[in-house]
Design a protein around this motif. Structure first.
Motif, PDB file in Angstrom:
ATOM      1  N   ALA A 111       0.835  -1.188   0.000  1.00  7.11           N
ATOM      2  CA  ALA A 111       0.000   0.000   0.000  1.00  7.11           C
ATOM      3  C   ALA A 111       0.873   1.241   0.000  1.00  7.11           C
ATOM      4  O   ALA A 111       1.989   1.253   0.525  1.00  7.11           O
ATOM      5  CB  ALA A 111      -0.899  -0.013   1.236  1.00  7.11           C
ATOM      6  N   VAL A 112       0.359   2.316  -0.599  1.00  5.04           N
ATOM      7  CA  VAL A 112       1.099   3.562  -0.648  1.00  5.04           C
ATOM      8  C   VAL A 112       1.446   3.994   0.770  1.00  5.04           C
ATOM      9  O   VAL A 112       0.581   4.061   1.638  1.00  5.04           O
ATOM     10  CB  VAL A 112       0.242   4.652  -1.328  1.00  5.04           C
ATOM     11  N   THR A 139       3.092   2.317   2.890  1.00  2.90           N
ATOM     12  CA  THR A 139       3.227   1.162   3.779  1.00  2.90           C
ATOM     13  C   THR A 139       4.625   0.575   3.642  1.00  2.90           C
ATOM     14  O   THR A 139       4.988   0.110   2.562  1.00  2.90           O
ATOM     15  CB  THR A 139       2.195   0.078   3.436  1.00  2.90           C
ATOM     16  N   ARG A 193      -5.203   3.470   6.800  1.00  2.83           N
ATOM     17  CA  ARG A 193      -5.119   3.418   5.338  1.00  2.83           C
ATOM     18  C   ARG A 193      -5.617   4.696   4.658  1.00  2.83           C
ATOM     19  O   ARG A 193      -5.647   4.778   3.437  1.00  2.83           O
ATOM     20  CB  ARG A 193      -5.915   2.220   4.825  1.00  2.83           C
ATOM     21  N   ARG A 215      -5.296   8.547   3.607  1.00  6.60           N
ATOM     22  CA  ARG A 215      -4.274   9.575   3.387  1.00  6.60           C
ATOM     23  C   ARG A 215      -4.746  10.575   2.346  1.00  6.60           C
ATOM     24  O   ARG A 215      -5.666  10.309   1.579  1.00  6.60           O
ATOM     25  CB  ARG A 215      -2.961   8.947   2.959  1.00  6.60           C
ATOM     26  N   VAL A 248      -8.084   9.501   0.351  1.00  6.44           N
ATOM     27  CA  VAL A 248      -8.117   8.190  -0.297  1.00  6.44           C
ATOM     28  C   VAL A 248      -7.857   7.106   0.736  1.00  6.44           C
ATOM     29  O   VAL A 248      -6.893   7.188   1.506  1.00  6.44           O
ATOM     30  CB  VAL A 248      -7.064   8.101  -1.421  1.00  6.44           C
ATOM     31  N   VAL A 281      -6.588   3.582   0.953  1.00  6.32           N
ATOM     32  CA  VAL A 281      -5.815   2.657   0.126  1.00  6.32           C
ATOM     33  C   VAL A 281      -6.060   1.232   0.607  1.00  6.32           C
ATOM     34  O   VAL A 281      -5.852   0.929   1.784  1.00  6.32           O
ATOM     35  CB  VAL A 281      -4.314   2.992   0.203  1.00  6.32           C
ATOM     36  N   PRO A 323      -3.457  -3.156  -2.785  1.00  5.85           N
ATOM     37  CA  PRO A 323      -3.972  -2.162  -3.733  1.00  5.85           C
ATOM     38  C   PRO A 323      -4.083  -2.646  -5.163  1.00  5.85           C
ATOM     39  O   PRO A 323      -5.000  -2.248  -5.885  1.00  5.85           O
ATOM     40  CB  PRO A 323      -2.980  -1.009  -3.613  1.00  5.85           C
ATOM     41  N   ASP A 324      -3.173  -3.512  -5.618  1.00  6.60           N
ATOM     42  CA  ASP A 324      -3.224  -3.969  -7.010  1.00  6.60           C
ATOM     43  C   ASP A 324      -4.305  -5.013  -7.232  1.00  6.60           C
ATOM     44  O   ASP A 324      -4.715  -5.255  -8.370  1.00  6.60           O
ATOM     45  CB  ASP A 324      -1.865  -4.525  -7.437  1.00  6.60           C
ATOM     46  N   THR A 329     -11.695   0.308  -0.494  1.00  4.96           N
ATOM     47  CA  THR A 329     -11.181   1.340  -1.384  1.00  4.96           C
ATOM     48  C   THR A 329     -12.154   2.506  -1.349  1.00  4.96           C
ATOM     49  O   THR A 329     -13.361   2.302  -1.471  1.00  4.96           O
ATOM     50  CB  THR A 329     -11.084   0.825  -2.834  1.00  4.96           C
ATOM     51  N   LEU A 347      -6.519   0.077  -6.647  1.00  4.07           N
ATOM     52  CA  LEU A 347      -6.297   1.504  -6.460  1.00  4.07           C
ATOM     53  C   LEU A 347      -6.049   2.257  -7.775  1.00  4.07           C
ATOM     54  O   LEU A 347      -6.618   3.332  -7.977  1.00  4.07           O
ATOM     55  CB  LEU A 347      -5.144   1.732  -5.491  1.00  4.07           C
ATOM     56  N   LEU A 406      -8.375   5.559  -9.022  1.00  6.23           N
ATOM     57  CA  LEU A 406      -7.859   6.875  -9.372  1.00  6.23           C
ATOM     58  C   LEU A 406      -8.187   7.217 -10.819  1.00  6.23           C
ATOM     59  O   LEU A 406      -8.505   8.377 -11.143  1.00  6.23           O
ATOM     60  CB  LEU A 406      -6.349   6.922  -9.131  1.00  6.23           C
TER      61      LEU A 406
END
Length: 266
Positions: free
Chosen positions: A39-40, A42, A205, A207, A218, A220, A224-225, A231, A250, A254
């Motif tokens: 995760a962004v 993480t 999660r 941010r 958001v 996350v 995420p992939d 979400t 994710l 976006l």
């Protein structure tokens, strides 16, 4: 509580639950999926320390620091995604102001446009939102996406559409959505500030990011992939509060948001 408020609340709850259920059903079936990225924001687990007995020790498997779960799960096993969803539900909920919006269980009820709407009229087609402040895509902005459903549009006499919600789904798309995905999307003109929305998002999660040139909050997902875990995206711009929530990779969330706020909409 007015009947209109009850209708709005019931519609939004149904959209969120339906979106999560659609994606969860695909994830628990044990289908193959590509390894997810962390995760962004993480951090990954530290590299294992080589020893004399194991000079070729490889890097330890990355784990999520908030749940201890592997970020590289074996998606071939049945029900593999269940521990991820359950662990996220046990995390504390976010409750505070981020990206200019109060988000959380304590943020209050959804806005009720009918309180200031003259001669409210309800529609079940997104075409009536075209050119309005609450416009939503008539088709899924991700190629291969399914037609939107569970559509609710509120229009006021002399003002046009002031609220819209719809649910969008993705089938399995190799390389993009290995388990499909689903998202409820809601937009409403806000008659008072500061804007607020009552959502139950896992605090670690959430941010702030810049999306389509403006700040957005958001959530996350833990993977995420793969789109495993909650979400969500919330943003307030030009007097309109927009929030979307479900289970979707994710990058596609976006991309969906960029399509809504971009100059060109499907």
């Amino acid at each position: 509580m007015s009947r209109a408020r009850v209708v709005i609340g019931a519609a939004l709850v149904a959209l969120v639950l339906g979106a999560a259920g659609f994606a969860l059903g695909r994830q628990i079936g044990g289908e193959e999926g590509s390894p997810p990225a962390a995760a962004v924001g993480t951090p990954a687990a530290p590299t294992a320390t080589p020893t004399a007995a194991a000079p070729t020790a490889t890097q330890a498997a990355a784990v999520d620091p908030y749940t201890g779960l592997s970020l590289d799960p074996d998606t071939s096993k049945p029900w593999w995604a269940i521990p991820y969803h359950e662990a996220d539900l046990r995390l504390p909920r976010f409750d505070g102001v981020i990206a200019g919006v109060h988000i959380g269980p304590g943020a209050g009820d959804f806005y009720d446009p009918t309180a200031w709407c003259d001669d409210p009229a309800w529609y079940s087609e997104l075409s009536v939102t075209r050119g309005s402040r609450v416009e939503l895509p008539l088709v899924h902005p991700i190629p291969g996406g399914l037609p939107p459903h569970a559509i609710y549009v509120l229009s006021c006499s002399g003002r046009g559409p002031v609220g819209a919600s719809a649910s969008y789904s993705l089938p399995v798309i190799p390389g993009l959505a290995p388990f499909g995905g689903a998202l409820s999307v809601n937009r409403v003109v806000v008659d008072r500030e500061p804007p607020a929305v009552s959502l139950h998002l896992p605090a670690p999660r959430v941010r702030e990011m810049e999306v389509a040139g403006a700040p957005a909050a958001v959530a996350v997902p833990i993977l995420p992939d793969l789109g495993v875990g909650i979400t969500a995206l919330v943003t307030y711009r030009d007097g309109v509060l927009t929030w979307m929530q479900g289970n979707m990779p994710l990058p596609l969330l976006l991309q969906f948001a960029e399509a809504i706020f971009g100059e060109t909409r499907p």
